[in-house]
Design a protein around this motif. Sequence first.
Motif, PDB file in Angstrom:
ATOM      1  N   VAL A 170       0.867  -1.178   0.000  1.00 32.17           N
ATOM      2  CA  VAL A 170       0.000   0.000   0.000  1.00 32.17           C
ATOM      3  C   VAL A 170       0.901   1.225   0.000  1.00 32.17           C
ATOM      4  CG1 VAL A 170      -1.804   1.275   1.213  1.00 32.17           C
ATOM      5  CG2 VAL A 170      -1.793  -1.230   1.287  1.00 32.17           C
ATOM      6  N   ASN A 174       0.436   7.313  -3.173  1.00 32.27           N
ATOM      7  CA  ASN A 174      -0.557   6.978  -4.188  1.00 32.27           C
ATOM      8  C   ASN A 174      -1.938   6.752  -3.587  1.00 32.27           C
ATOM      9  OD1 ASN A 174       0.994   7.143  -6.531  1.00 32.27           O
ATOM     10  ND2 ASN A 174       1.795   5.090  -6.274  1.00 32.27           N
ATOM     11  N   THR A 175      -1.974   6.106  -2.426  1.00 30.49           N
ATOM     12  CA  THR A 175      -3.262   5.850  -1.792  1.00 30.49           C
ATOM     13  C   THR A 175      -3.971   7.147  -1.428  1.00 30.49           C
ATOM     14  OG1 THR A 175      -2.508   3.734  -0.908  1.00 30.49           O
ATOM     15  CG2 THR A 175      -4.401   4.751   0.174  1.00 30.49           C
ATOM     16  N   ASN A 178      -3.569   9.707  -5.271  1.00 32.22           N
ATOM     17  CA  ASN A 178      -3.772   9.213  -6.625  1.00 32.22           C
ATOM     18  C   ASN A 178      -4.989   8.294  -6.701  1.00 32.22           C
ATOM     19  OD1 ASN A 178      -3.104   9.210  -9.329  1.00 32.22           O
ATOM     20  ND2 ASN A 178      -1.667   7.507  -9.160  1.00 32.22           N
ATOM     21  N   THR A 179      -5.924   8.514  -5.780  1.00 31.07           N
ATOM     22  CA  THR A 179      -7.194   7.790  -5.785  1.00 31.07           C
ATOM     23  C   THR A 179      -8.320   8.818  -5.808  1.00 31.07           C
ATOM     24  OG1 THR A 179      -7.167   7.629  -3.362  1.00 31.07           O
ATOM     25  CG2 THR A 179      -6.231   5.777  -4.586  1.00 31.07           C
ATOM     26  N   SER A 180      -9.496   8.404  -5.403  1.00 31.87           N
ATOM     27  CA  SER A 180     -10.657   9.296  -5.513  1.00 31.87           C
ATOM     28  C   SER A 180     -11.078   9.901  -4.169  1.00 31.87           C
ATOM     29  CB  SER A 180     -11.836   8.532  -6.122  1.00 31.87           C
ATOM     30  OG  SER A 180     -11.517   8.073  -7.413  1.00 31.87           O
ATOM     31  N   ILE A 181     -10.158   9.959  -3.201  1.00 35.23           N
ATOM     32  CA  ILE A 181     -10.490  10.619  -1.937  1.00 35.23           C
ATOM     33  C   ILE A 181     -10.780  12.097  -2.213  1.00 35.23           C
ATOM     34  CG2 ILE A 181      -9.670  11.246   0.360  1.00 35.23           C
ATOM     35  CD1 ILE A 181      -7.955   8.755   0.342  1.00 35.23           C
ATOM     36  N   LYS A 201      -1.653  15.957  -6.199  1.00 35.97           N
ATOM     37  CA  LYS A 201      -2.244  14.933  -7.068  1.00 35.97           C
ATOM     38  C   LYS A 201      -1.681  15.022  -8.486  1.00 35.97           C
ATOM     39  CE  LYS A 201      -6.673  14.018  -4.806  1.00 35.97           C
ATOM     40  NZ  LYS A 201      -8.137  13.961  -4.948  1.00 35.97           N
TER      41      LYS A 201
END
Length: 208
Positions: A170, A174-175, A178-181, A201
């Motif tokens: 993990v 990126n977590t 680079n996610t949709s948070i 981002k």
Amino acid sequence: MASKTFAIKFFSLLISSFAIMKMATAGDPDILSDFVIPPNVTADGNFFTFTGMRSVVRGGIPTAFKVSKAALTEFPALNGQSVSIAVLEFPANTTNPPHIHPRSAELLFLIDGTLQVGFVDTTNKLFTQTLQIGDMFVFPKGLVHFQYNVAAQASAIAVSAFGSANAGTVSIPNTLFNTSIDDNVLALSFKTDVATIQHLKDGLAPKP
């Protein structure tokens, strides 16, 4: 190329670390057979052989940090065996960013160069060390950790052993970025503004 030769000489020592890792924290369920064979696969010597590291020991140092894995996805014979390895190649002034392995501890063995390494425990205490050739460092299971080659010109190579065939990774940057948070959630969490979050981002977005 000298570092590659050094890596080959010490590869056998890494194999012995598998037993240590399995005793320390095996992350996989026990199996009720000697090994697990996927459907429509022949159980012969080829099945138990992994050749994916040939390019690592024969090639040159990459231009960016690189991880070469021999885990369940790459080497199906590891299913149920509670072991896997990864070769970490660090060009000068590169890092393996903060990350977590949720299913295993990591035993890192430095075979060339120097590395700054560290992890943070659940009390937010940082444990760091500067490793020399031949040193080992253990990153406890599930804790945030990193490695950094601070050298301005010299590369570094390390091999990591895991007590799981599928330790998982993990990546913290990126977590988070680079996610949709939601940007507002991140801005409030880091006590900054949305523009700063969007800038972070953009820096982590996959390059076309």
